[in-house]
Scaffold this motif. Sequence first.
Motif, PDB file in Angstrom:
ATOM      1  N   GLU A 169       0.812  -1.223   0.000  1.00 33.70           N
ATOM      2  CA  GLU A 169       0.000   0.000   0.000  1.00 33.70           C
ATOM      3  C   GLU A 169       0.840   1.265   0.000  1.00 33.70           C
ATOM      4  N   ASP A 170       2.028   1.202   0.576  1.00 32.76           N
ATOM      5  CA  ASP A 170       2.857   2.402   0.662  1.00 32.76           C
ATOM      6  C   ASP A 170       3.829   2.551  -0.506  1.00 32.76           C
ATOM      7  N   ALA A 171       3.703   1.706  -1.502  1.00 31.01           N
ATOM      8  CA  ALA A 171       4.577   1.819  -2.675  1.00 31.01           C
ATOM      9  C   ALA A 171       4.235   3.089  -3.448  1.00 31.01           C
ATOM     10  N   PRO A 172       5.240   3.804  -3.933  1.00 34.25           N
ATOM     11  CA  PRO A 172       4.969   4.998  -4.735  1.00 34.25           C
ATOM     12  C   PRO A 172       4.197   4.643  -6.009  1.00 34.25           C
ATOM     13  N   LEU A 173       3.429   5.605  -6.499  1.00 32.06           N
ATOM     14  CA  LEU A 173       2.582   5.408  -7.678  1.00 32.06           C
ATOM     15  C   LEU A 173       3.361   4.861  -8.877  1.00 32.06           C
ATOM     16  N   GLY A 174       4.516   5.423  -9.149  1.00 28.50           N
ATOM     17  CA  GLY A 174       5.298   4.983 -10.300  1.00 28.50           C
ATOM     18  C   GLY A 174       5.760   3.546 -10.166  1.00 28.50           C
ATOM     19  N   VAL A 175       6.138   3.150  -8.967  1.00 26.34           N
ATOM     20  CA  VAL A 175       6.565   1.770  -8.723  1.00 26.34           C
ATOM     21  C   VAL A 175       5.372   0.832  -8.881  1.00 26.34           C
ATOM     22  N   GLU A 176       4.221   1.265  -8.415  1.00 30.17           N
ATOM     23  CA  GLU A 176       3.006   0.455  -8.569  1.00 30.17           C
ATOM     24  C   GLU A 176       2.712   0.220 -10.051  1.00 30.17           C
ATOM     25  N   HIS A 177       2.704   1.293 -10.833  1.00 30.26           N
ATOM     26  CA  HIS A 177       2.455   1.142 -12.266  1.00 30.26           C
ATOM     27  C   HIS A 177       3.496   0.231 -12.910  1.00 30.26           C
ATOM     28  N   LEU A 178       4.756   0.475 -12.607  1.00 26.49           N
ATOM     29  CA  LEU A 178       5.813  -0.346 -13.196  1.00 26.49           C
ATOM     30  C   LEU A 178       5.645  -1.811 -12.830  1.00 26.49           C
ATOM     31  N   SER A 179       5.241  -2.091 -11.606  1.00 25.70           N
ATOM     32  CA  SER A 179       5.056  -3.490 -11.189  1.00 25.70           C
ATOM     33  C   SER A 179       3.956  -4.171 -11.993  1.00 25.70           C
ATOM     34  N   HIS A 180       2.873  -3.445 -12.267  1.00 26.56           N
ATOM     35  CA  HIS A 180       1.784  -4.027 -13.049  1.00 26.56           C
ATOM     36  C   HIS A 180       2.239  -4.322 -14.482  1.00 26.56           C
ATOM     37  N   LEU A 181       3.016  -3.425 -15.032  1.00 27.82           N
ATOM     38  CA  LEU A 181       3.509  -3.634 -16.393  1.00 27.82           C
ATOM     39  C   LEU A 181       4.540  -4.754 -16.424  1.00 27.82           C
ATOM     40  N   LEU A 182       5.439  -4.781 -15.456  1.00 28.36           N
ATOM     41  CA  LEU A 182       6.474  -5.816 -15.449  1.00 28.36           C
ATOM     42  C   LEU A 182       5.904  -7.209 -15.224  1.00 28.36           C
ATOM     43  N   ARG A 183       4.785  -7.314 -14.543  1.00 33.31           N
ATOM     44  CA  ARG A 183       4.168  -8.636 -14.373  1.00 33.31           C
ATOM     45  C   ARG A 183       3.817  -9.229 -15.738  1.00 33.31           C
ATOM     46  N   VAL A 184       3.160  -8.447 -16.559  1.00 31.94           N
ATOM     47  CA  VAL A 184       2.760  -8.927 -17.884  1.00 31.94           C
ATOM     48  C   VAL A 184       3.983  -9.052 -18.789  1.00 31.94           C
ATOM     49  N   TYR A 185       4.856  -8.066 -18.746  1.00 30.22           N
ATOM     50  CA  TYR A 185       6.073  -8.070 -19.559  1.00 30.22           C
ATOM     51  C   TYR A 185       6.927  -9.308 -19.261  1.00 30.22           C
ATOM     52  N   ASN A 186       7.183  -9.576 -17.984  1.00 32.21           N
ATOM     53  CA  ASN A 186       8.014 -10.728 -17.625  1.00 32.21           C
ATOM     54  C   ASN A 186       7.350 -12.042 -18.016  1.00 32.21           C
ATOM     55  N   SER A 187       6.039 -12.100 -17.950  1.00 31.94           N
ATOM     56  CA  SER A 187       5.328 -13.290 -18.426  1.00 31.94           C
ATOM     57  C   SER A 187       5.561 -13.479 -19.923  1.00 31.94           C
ATOM     58  N   ALA A 188       5.491 -12.382 -20.664  1.00 29.51           N
ATOM     59  CA  ALA A 188       5.709 -12.448 -22.111  1.00 29.51           C
ATOM     60  C   ALA A 188       7.145 -12.848 -22.430  1.00 29.51           C
ATOM     61  N   MET A 189       8.093 -12.341 -21.656  1.00 27.24           N
ATOM     62  CA  MET A 189       9.495 -12.697 -21.890  1.00 27.24           C
ATOM     63  C   MET A 189       9.744 -14.167 -21.563  1.00 27.24           C
ATOM     64  N   GLY A 190       8.963 -14.701 -20.649  1.00 29.57           N
ATOM     65  CA  GLY A 190       9.125 -16.096 -20.256  1.00 29.57           C
ATOM     66  C   GLY A 190       8.486 -17.090 -21.206  1.00 29.57           C
ATOM     67  N   GLY A 191       7.482 -16.646 -21.970  1.00 36.22           N
ATOM     68  CA  GLY A 191       6.801 -17.615 -22.827  1.00 36.22           C
ATOM     69  C   GLY A 191       6.006 -17.003 -23.957  1.00 36.22           C
ATOM     70  N   GLY A 192       6.226 -15.740 -24.244  1.00 34.67           N
ATOM     71  CA  GLY A 192       5.507 -15.079 -25.331  1.00 34.67           C
ATOM     72  C   GLY A 192       4.202 -14.454 -24.855  1.00 34.67           C
ATOM     73  N   LEU A 193       3.607 -13.676 -25.742  1.00 33.65           N
ATOM     74  CA  LEU A 193       2.356 -12.990 -25.388  1.00 33.65           C
ATOM     75  C   LEU A 193       1.217 -13.971 -25.122  1.00 33.65           C
TER      76      LEU A 193
END
Length: 135
Positions: free
Chosen positions: A31-55
């Motif tokens: 809850e105390d994560a800064p807004l930018g880190v929160e957004h980046l985490s949401h994007l990296l979740r999907v991005y890292n999934s794609a890097m691991g096995g494609g879209l």
Amino acid sequence: MTGPSPVPEFESLRFLWNCAADYGADGEVPEDAPLGVEHLSHLLRVYNSAMGGGLGFAIEVNEEFRLRRAVDAARYLGLVGLAELLEDLIARYGDDAYAESRDSDLVTILGQRDEHLEAAFRAKAAESPADFGLS
């Protein structure tokens, strides 16, 4: 979230990136994560999934709400092309073959070494350091 220690900017950004990646992998952002880190985490979740096995894999393992968060995060970081690609995949949610056919588009948008994603993160952190707990 424990804020970055007073170290050079590069190390602070690396620390923030790694925190965001960890939060993305966990699927939960403190809850105390800064807004930018929160957004980046949401994007990296999907991005890292794609890097691991494609879209196709990324779509398969991330619920639609997570994909929508990634769209918002891409827009926040100024990655409009990525946001549009993800919106297209959401519109065809469940069509893994279609998602896989868009893998080359992801490379085009993010660059061969994902340099556009990193550049967008760095630019946003420079533009809005408070959003990343840097001010």
